[in-house]
Write a protein that holds these residues in place. Structure first.
Motif, PDB file in Angstrom:
ATOM      1  N   UNK A 110       0.712  -1.195   0.034  1.00  0.00           N
ATOM      2  CA  UNK A 110      -0.043  -0.076   0.205  1.00  0.00           C
ATOM      3  C   UNK A 110       0.885   1.163   0.004  1.00  0.00           C
ATOM      4  N   UNK A 111       1.908   1.293  -0.866  1.00  0.00           N
ATOM      5  CA  UNK A 111       2.702   2.340  -0.951  1.00  0.00           C
ATOM      6  C   UNK A 111       2.719   3.056  -2.499  1.00  0.00           C
ATOM      7  N   UNK A 112       3.197   4.239  -2.499  1.00  0.00           N
ATOM      8  CA  UNK A 112       3.335   4.838  -3.956  1.00  0.00           C
ATOM      9  C   UNK A 112       4.238   5.803  -3.786  1.00  0.00           C
ATOM     10  N   UNK A 113       5.061   6.174  -4.889  1.00  0.00           N
ATOM     11  CA  UNK A 113       6.229   7.010  -5.021  1.00  0.00           C
ATOM     12  C   UNK A 113       5.772   8.113  -5.889  1.00  0.00           C
ATOM     13  N   UNK A 114       5.756   9.380  -5.372  1.00  0.00           N
ATOM     14  CA  UNK A 114       5.504  10.497  -6.555  1.00  0.00           C
ATOM     15  C   UNK A 114       6.592  11.173  -6.596  1.00  0.00           C
ATOM     16  N   UNK A 115       6.928  11.126  -7.997  1.00  0.00           N
ATOM     17  CA  UNK A 115       8.180  11.995  -8.602  1.00  0.00           C
ATOM     18  C   UNK A 115       7.599  13.439  -8.940  1.00  0.00           C
ATOM     19  N   UNK A 116       7.924  14.385  -7.841  1.00  0.00           N
ATOM     20  CA  UNK A 116       6.990  15.759  -7.833  1.00  0.00           C
ATOM     21  C   UNK A 116       7.692  16.837  -8.878  1.00  0.00           C
ATOM     22  N   UNK A 117       7.055  16.973  -9.928  1.00  0.00           N
ATOM     23  CA  UNK A 117       7.520  17.945 -10.742  1.00  0.00           C
ATOM     24  C   UNK A 117       6.348  19.323 -10.528  1.00  0.00           C
ATOM     25  N   UNK A 118       6.886  20.400 -11.285  1.00  0.00           N
ATOM     26  CA  UNK A 118       6.467  21.638 -10.969  1.00  0.00           C
ATOM     27  C   UNK A 118       4.779  21.829 -10.874  1.00  0.00           C
ATOM     28  N   UNK A 119       4.019  20.984 -11.674  1.00  0.00           N
ATOM     29  CA  UNK A 119       2.533  21.214 -11.638  1.00  0.00           C
ATOM     30  C   UNK A 119       1.887  19.886 -10.850  1.00  0.00           C
ATOM     31  N   UNK A 120       2.702  19.032 -10.315  1.00  0.00           N
ATOM     32  CA  UNK A 120       2.108  17.822  -9.801  1.00  0.00           C
ATOM     33  C   UNK A 120       1.235  17.975  -8.898  1.00  0.00           C
ATOM     34  N   UNK A 121       1.057  19.092  -8.140  1.00  0.00           N
ATOM     35  CA  UNK A 121       0.068  19.142  -6.906  1.00  0.00           C
ATOM     36  C   UNK A 121      -1.214  19.075  -7.562  1.00  0.00           C
ATOM     37  N   UNK A 122      -1.493  19.538  -8.919  1.00  0.00           N
ATOM     38  CA  UNK A 122      -2.625  19.793  -9.336  1.00  0.00           C
ATOM     39  C   UNK A 122      -3.532  18.674  -9.870  1.00  0.00           C
ATOM     40  N   UNK A 123      -2.702  17.331  -9.956  1.00  0.00           N
ATOM     41  CA  UNK A 123      -3.130  16.108 -10.281  1.00  0.00           C
ATOM     42  C   UNK A 123      -4.001  15.564  -8.789  1.00  0.00           C
ATOM     43  N   UNK A 124      -3.395  16.124  -7.812  1.00  0.00           N
ATOM     44  CA  UNK A 124      -3.991  15.488  -6.746  1.00  0.00           C
ATOM     45  C   UNK A 124      -4.243  14.012  -6.275  1.00  0.00           C
ATOM     46  N   UNK A 125      -3.017  13.524  -6.695  1.00  0.00           N
ATOM     47  CA  UNK A 125      -2.928  12.111  -6.502  1.00  0.00           C
ATOM     48  C   UNK A 125      -3.031  11.410  -5.358  1.00  0.00           C
ATOM     49  N   UNK A 126      -2.600  12.006  -4.011  1.00  0.00           N
ATOM     50  CA  UNK A 126      -2.630  11.641  -2.872  1.00  0.00           C
ATOM     51  C   UNK A 126      -3.975  11.327  -2.482  1.00  0.00           C
TER      52      UNK A 126
END
Length: 256
Positions: A55-71
């Protein structure tokens, strides 16, 4: 003075979304100007990765990554976030632990940034992992994926300056377009070509592929071609604000 790699006809109208200054047009050149060749050893780094996905995920966080709201879309997963600046990821996850992730997400990350982890990403997916690459002004063609190793893994073929208005009659990304199975809309999209054998899971109302799934080794690679840019003030259903988008992207990417 204008950037030599950005067409002089481009204008950059600014607006704010959640306090973040954004632009209604892509803000990067078609080719990142500081690329370096990848050593052959790096491309060959595909040693077996033991898949222990939980139950883990890795997010490689680029400039606009927050807008995808993946968590928010995957609340059941424990996220590890690694900063992915344009010049290259510094905090590379150990090869011994990368197999623990159920998903690896790349959010608006350019090719140069992915180079330090490219071999491990390839090994992770070849051995059964799931990679999700999300769009933006620093990703896909605008992120210099064309003709590179990361493009060979993707279910789409990219082209330079592929971050374009989702509405063909528009010129500056102010007119939004809906996409299938939700009332969410988007203003900009990575307009890329689906590779033979890949599966289109979502399309825009204009018929452009939006979410594409492909195979790489034993694993899967998703290309989410939505770009989180646009004049959201004209349409309150921009995908990054719509709860229906969160459930839709979760269900489409579910790999139970």
């Amino acid at each position: 003075s204008p950037h030599p790699l950005i067409p002089s006809s481009y204008t950059f109208e600014q607006f704010r979304e959640n306090g973040v200054k954004m632009a209604s047009l892509p803000m990067v050149p078609a080719v990142w100007p500081y690329t370096r060749p990848i050593p052959a050893k790096k491309l060959a780094e595909t040693a077996a990765v033991e898949q222990r996905a939980g139950d883990k995920a890795l997010l490689l966080f680029g400039f606009y990554a927050n807008f995808f709201r993946l968590p928010e879309a995957f609340p059941e997963l424990e996220f590890t976030t690694v900063s992915a600046p344009p010049a290259g990821i510094q905090n590379v996850p150990p090869a011994s632990t990368i197999g623990e992730y159920k998903y690896i997400f790349a959010g608006d990350v350019n090719e140069e940034s992915l180079r330090p982890v490219m071999g491990r990403l390839a090994a992770y997916v070849k051995n059964g992992g799931t990679l999700v690459v999300c769009g933006g002004p620093f990703a896909f063609g605008c992120g210099n994926y064309s003709g590179t190793f990361i493009e060979s893994m993707l279910p789409v073929k990219t082209r330079p300056f592929d971050c374009l208005p989702a509405c063909v009659s528009d010129k500056d990304g102010r007119t939004s377009v809906g996409f299938s199975e939700t009332d969410s809309t988007l203003f900009w999209i990575q307009k890329d070509e689906v590779k033979p054998g890949a599966e289109v899971l979502l399309k825009t109302a204009a018929g452009d592929p939006l979410l594409v799934k492909g195979a790489y080794g034993k694993g899967r690679v998703f290309a989410f071609l939505a770009s989180p840019l646009g004049d959201e003030s004209r349409d309150g259903k921009a995908f990054w604000k719509n709860p229906a988008y969160l459930k839709l992207i979760h269900d489409k990417l579910d790999c139970k």
